[in-house]
Enzyme design. Structure first.
Site, PDB file in Angstrom:
ATOM      1  CE  LYS A  70      -4.276  -1.566   2.041  1.00 36.21           C
ATOM      2  NZ  LYS A  70      -5.666  -1.152   2.632  1.00 36.21           N
ATOM      3  N   GLY A 130      -6.957   2.063  19.871  1.00 41.57           N
ATOM      4  CA  GLY A 130      -5.999   1.288  19.235  1.00 41.57           C
ATOM      5  C   GLY A 130      -5.284   3.008  18.728  1.00 41.57           C
ATOM      6  N   GLY A 133      -1.671   1.835  12.715  1.00 39.76           N
ATOM      7  CA  GLY A 133      -2.258   3.150  11.562  1.00 39.76           C
ATOM      8  C   GLY A 133      -3.573   2.682  10.851  1.00 39.76           C
ATOM      9  CG  ASN A 154      -2.192   2.751  21.908  1.00 35.51           C
ATOM     10  OD1 ASN A 154      -3.251   1.790  21.123  1.00 35.51           O
ATOM     11  ND2 ASN A 154      -0.865   2.758  21.321  1.00 35.51           N
ATOM     12  CE1 TYR A 227     -12.721  -9.187   6.528  1.00 31.56           C
ATOM     13  CE2 TYR A 227     -12.429  -7.471   6.787  1.00 31.56           C
ATOM     14  CZ  TYR A 227     -11.514  -8.369   6.419  1.00 31.56           C
ATOM     15  OH  TYR A 227     -11.128  -8.809   5.459  1.00 31.56           O
ATOM     16  N   GLY A 248     -15.995  -4.445  11.174  1.00 30.87           N
ATOM     17  CA  GLY A 248     -15.607  -4.087   9.785  1.00 30.87           C
ATOM     18  C   GLY A 248     -15.839  -4.187   8.103  1.00 30.87           C
TER      19      GLY A 248
END
Ligand code: NAP
Length: 452
Positions: A70, A130, A133, A154, A227, A248
């Protein structure tokens, strides 16, 4: 799928790639929209630059990019969209003169997923658990969506602090605060949109990072980016507190839909999105079967037979409501109202969004409300069990548990059934993926012909 000389190739590049769900999204959309294209997973072993330039030269029409490319892919593109550059990652490549332009549809996808559930972000406050990223990208999406404040919790405080420092500099008008997990009680009592952005919940046996009902009760809506499994400890907690939530999978769905819209210049409707979601859910979780139809059409007996045959769970929505309320449907209608019952029914249906591998038998009037049709349609394959007036009268006469069918005589009962069936039939017919005439079939025979 009819592949010919004009079929366009679209696909996803990554390593590993064999478990990708994206082909389900895009090939279903191609089918629904009649677009002559095919979406394939492409394993790129290591040299992403050679791969991207080769795919571009071969005329590949559009691409998704997944881990680990990515970021690295950005140097092989002719340009990168401003938002993708700000996130620092691309997941979608669109053809332009001389090569591909890179976009990131992950966060627009999450935003559209949330909006599709009628949850507004503007002027709201949010909590992110969290600071990896995904959390950073979610925080940026929230800021750009107009939230007033974001609290980032976090395990490693310094990572949360880092996000706050960087984004706080660029967007000073939004209140951003970093906290270590143990300091969650410092978040002021209020209502929040809550995001679970850690990897906790992926593994069996994972627990809650914050185990306090008071904390989750502050959620107006919750979203877990995970998910698989469908129900993480975070989602289970929100369900137990009656907080609307999603996992998700809807983000995965909408990031794909937005990429597809960019490639082909089309707009995917809610109905199409629901169909794709049902396909994704079926592939990942085993899917659900929703039985609709008039009272006495055999939904409960067929549901039981189906669940047994296919090793699925079974929920009878009327029984579920009776259990939850601690009183019969007759009593709910008598001491409250039909409206009260319908509101309960809608709430129960909305709460089923994370269900998997389950047969759901619905009450006869459940399909009358659009919100119920929307929510039930997302759950899986909808089957209308159709029966004629005589069959229904035969099955329900003498049954005093159905408030809408209480009648003085069989003739009056027949009239009532006939009138209600006439008004409801179009809803059942239009809504169902499959219609089965049940009059001459046993529950097991019906279960056998359900195409799922
Ligand atoms: P990441 O950068 O590796 O961040 C992981 C996060 O989890 C960090 O906040 C980390 O805390 C926390 N964490 C890990 N183990 C922990 C533990 N034992 N106790 C407490 N906190 C722990 O990962 P990411 O890319 O942000 O992804 C996060 C999750 O989002 C993943 O589960 C991923 O599957 C999911 N995701 C879903 C989608 C989607 O399409 N639905 C897209 C992207 C990501 P520390 O900072 O303290 O280590």
């Amino acid at each position: 799928m009819n592949i010919d000389g004009k079929t366009k190739i679209i696909g996803v590049i990554g390593n590993p790639i064999e478990h990708t769900l994206s082909p389900v999204i895009h090939n279903t959309l191609c089918g629904l929209m009649g677009i002559n294209a095919v979406y394939v997973p492409i394993h790129v072993e290591s040299d992403i630059d050679v791969a991207v330039k080769g795919l571009s030269a071969s005329g590949v029409y559009g691409l998704n990019v997944t881990v680990p490319y990515k970021q690295d892919v950005m140097k092989s593109l002719v340009s990168v969209d401003e938002e993708a550059a700000e996130i620092g990652a691309v997941n979608t490549l669109v053809r332009s003169a001389g090569g591909y332009k890179g976009y990131n549809t992950d966060m627009p996808g999450l935003k559209r997923a949330i909006e599709s559930r009628h949850v507004k972000l503007e002027c709201k406050k949010a909590i992110i658990i969290g600071a990896g990223g995904a959390a950073r990208a979610v925080c940026l999406m929230l800021i750009k969506s107009g939230v007033k404040a974001v609290y980032i919790l976090n395990r490693s405080f310094e990572k949360a602090e880092d996000i706050v420092a960087k984004l706080g500099k660029d967007y000073p008008s939004v209140e951003l605060k970093a906290l270590s997990l143990s300091k969650y009680k410092e978040i002021p009592e209020d209502k929040y949109i809550m995001f679970q952005c850690t990897s906790i919940g992926l593994k069996e046996g994972d627990g809650l990072l914050i185990d306090d009902d008071d904390f989750y009760s502050m959620a107006e809506y919750g979203y877990d980016l995970i998910y698989n499994p469908a129900v993480t400890p975070f989602i289970a907690k929100l369900n137990s507190l009656g907080v609307k939530n999603d996992n998700g999978l809807t983000m995965l769905l909408y990031q794909g839909i937005i990429a597809f819209e960019m490639w082909f210049g089309v707009r995917v409707t809610h109905e199409m999105a629901d169909t794709v979601y049902a396909e994704l859910s079926k592939k990942l979780y085993g899917g659900n079967i929703v039985l609709v139809g008039y009272m006495g059409s055999g939904k409960t007996s067929v549901g039981n037979a189906l669940a047994k045959d296919r090793n699925m769970d079974f929920i009878d929505l009327d029984e579920y409501i009776v259990e939850k309320e601690g009183r019969s449907i007759n009593d709910i209608f008598t001491y409250e109202s039909e409206e009260y019952f319908r509101n309960l029914e809608s709430k129960v249906i909305a709460d089923l969004s994370n269900l998997s591998n389950t047969v759901i038998s619905t009450g006869g009037g459940a399909v009358l409300r659009k919100e119920n049709r929307d929510n039930l349609g997302k759950l899986g394959h909808v089957v209308y069990l159709k029966a004629d007036v005589d069959t229904i009268v035969e099955r329900v006469k003498g049954d005093d548990t159905r408030p809408l069918l209480q009648s003085e005589s069989e003739e009056e009962l027949r009239k009532r059934v006939s009138m209600m069936l006439d008004s409801r039939n179009p809803y059942y017919e239009l809504f169902a993926d499959q219609v089965i005439y049940t009059d001459r079939l046993t529950p097991s025979e019906i279960a056998e012909i359900i195409e799922f």
